[in-house]
Design an enzyme around this catalytic site. Sequence first.
Site, PDB file in Angstrom:
ATOM      1  N   HIS A 297      -3.504 -71.807 -44.596  1.00 35.47           N
ATOM      2  CA  HIS A 297      -3.414 -70.437 -45.629  1.00 35.47           C
ATOM      3  C   HIS A 297      -2.459 -70.913 -46.755  1.00 35.47           C
ATOM      4  O   HIS A 297      -1.398 -71.257 -46.349  1.00 35.47           O
ATOM      5  CB  HIS A 297      -3.232 -69.201 -44.720  1.00 35.47           C
TER       6      HIS A 297
ATOM      7  N   ASN B 185      -8.189 -80.314 -48.489  1.00 35.50           N
ATOM      8  CA  ASN B 185      -7.707 -80.279 -47.079  1.00 35.50           C
ATOM      9  C   ASN B 185      -8.598 -81.077 -46.166  1.00 35.50           C
ATOM     10  O   ASN B 185      -8.051 -81.783 -45.347  1.00 35.50           O
ATOM     11  CB  ASN B 185      -7.494 -79.018 -46.730  1.00 35.50           C
TER      12      ASN B 185
ATOM     13  N   GLY C 199     -12.912 -79.119 -50.919  1.00 34.29           N
ATOM     14  CA  GLY C 199     -12.631 -79.916 -49.693  1.00 34.29           C
ATOM     15  C   GLY C 199     -11.428 -80.820 -49.696  1.00 34.29           C
ATOM     16  O   GLY C 199     -11.509 -81.913 -49.044  1.00 34.29           O
TER      17      GLY C 199
HETATM   18  C1  GRF Z   1      -6.539 -73.901 -49.950  1.00 35.67           C
HETATM   19  O1  GRF Z   1      -5.324 -73.847 -50.711  1.00 35.67           O
HETATM   20  C2  GRF Z   1      -6.294 -73.384 -48.587  1.00 35.67           C
HETATM   21  O2  GRF Z   1      -5.028 -73.314 -48.086  1.00 35.67           O
HETATM   22  C3  GRF Z   1      -7.101 -72.226 -48.948  1.00 35.67           C
HETATM   23  O3  GRF Z   1      -7.979 -72.513 -49.781  1.00 35.67           O
HETATM   24  C4  GRF Z   1      -7.859 -73.745 -50.759  1.00 35.67           C
HETATM   25  C5  GRF Z   1      -8.830 -74.777 -50.181  1.00 35.67           C
HETATM   26  O4  GRF Z   1      -8.662 -75.857 -51.090  1.00 35.67           O
HETATM   27  N1  GRF Z   1      -7.477 -71.772 -47.598  1.00 35.67           N
HETATM   28  P1  GRF Z   1      -9.679 -77.038 -50.527  1.00 35.67           P
HETATM   29  O5  GRF Z   1     -11.028 -76.859 -50.553  1.00 35.67           O
HETATM   30  O6  GRF Z   1      -9.016 -77.541 -49.422  1.00 35.67           O
HETATM   31  O7  GRF Z   1      -9.189 -78.050 -51.781  1.00 35.67           O
END
Ligand code: GRF
Length: 214
Positions: free
Chosen positions: A120, A24, A22
């Site tokens: 993505h 992001n 998590g």
């Molecule tokens: C990120 O690289 C996002 O782009 C992809 O999965 C990863 C998730 O990372 N869809 P986080 O859980 O947000 O650290």
Amino acid sequence: MAAPVTGGAARTRVAILISGRGSNMTALIEAARDPAYPAEIALVLSNRPDAGGLATAASAGIATRVVDHRPFKGDREAHERAIDTLLVEAGIERVCLAGYMRLLTPFLTARWHGRMLNIHPSLLPAFPGLHTHERALETGVRIHGCTVHLVTELMDEGPILGQAAVPVLAGDTPDRLAARVLRQEHLLYPAALARHLRGEHAAPLASPDALLAV
Ligand code: GRF
């Protein structure tokens, strides 16, 4: 439904769907601490009870829910119906997928058409799907990056809301490249969500080590 905040501005109630660490999600939560940010993170929901991001969200005072996919025994739509019920109960207006590692069925994509975003880790339409950094290195692209887009029925498709580009450097490994892209993801997602909610048109933004365009 939009929750009023100090000053009278309405903020959009956003749910973040996660499956893992998590980071992001954390970037979106941090951005939304600013009262001027157009979104309020009202719910974090995971399909995995052990997702690390759940504790992070809870410690930030955000409501968390788990809808474990395993008891649904492969009935993906039933799992999504359970998720959708919670989203509606929480008065959610937008959904941000942030490392949510489930393929969506047409049920959920239709329910949230135009109201669900995804991040993505590639410059779509290049490298949809998994292992994007390995594939970028194998292919020899010199520019890589990340994309925020609206979610449609097709995986990693849909109108692009913003992209950030990073160079592929000599000696890059998938992990080094992933880390460089992830730093840009954390800038891109909050910026793209804000522009989307404000209905602003795309405009390029320069940053010192990347082109961030939202
Ligand atoms: C990120 O690289 C996002 O782009 C992809 O999965 C990863 C998730 O990372 N869809 P986080 O859980 O947000 O650290």
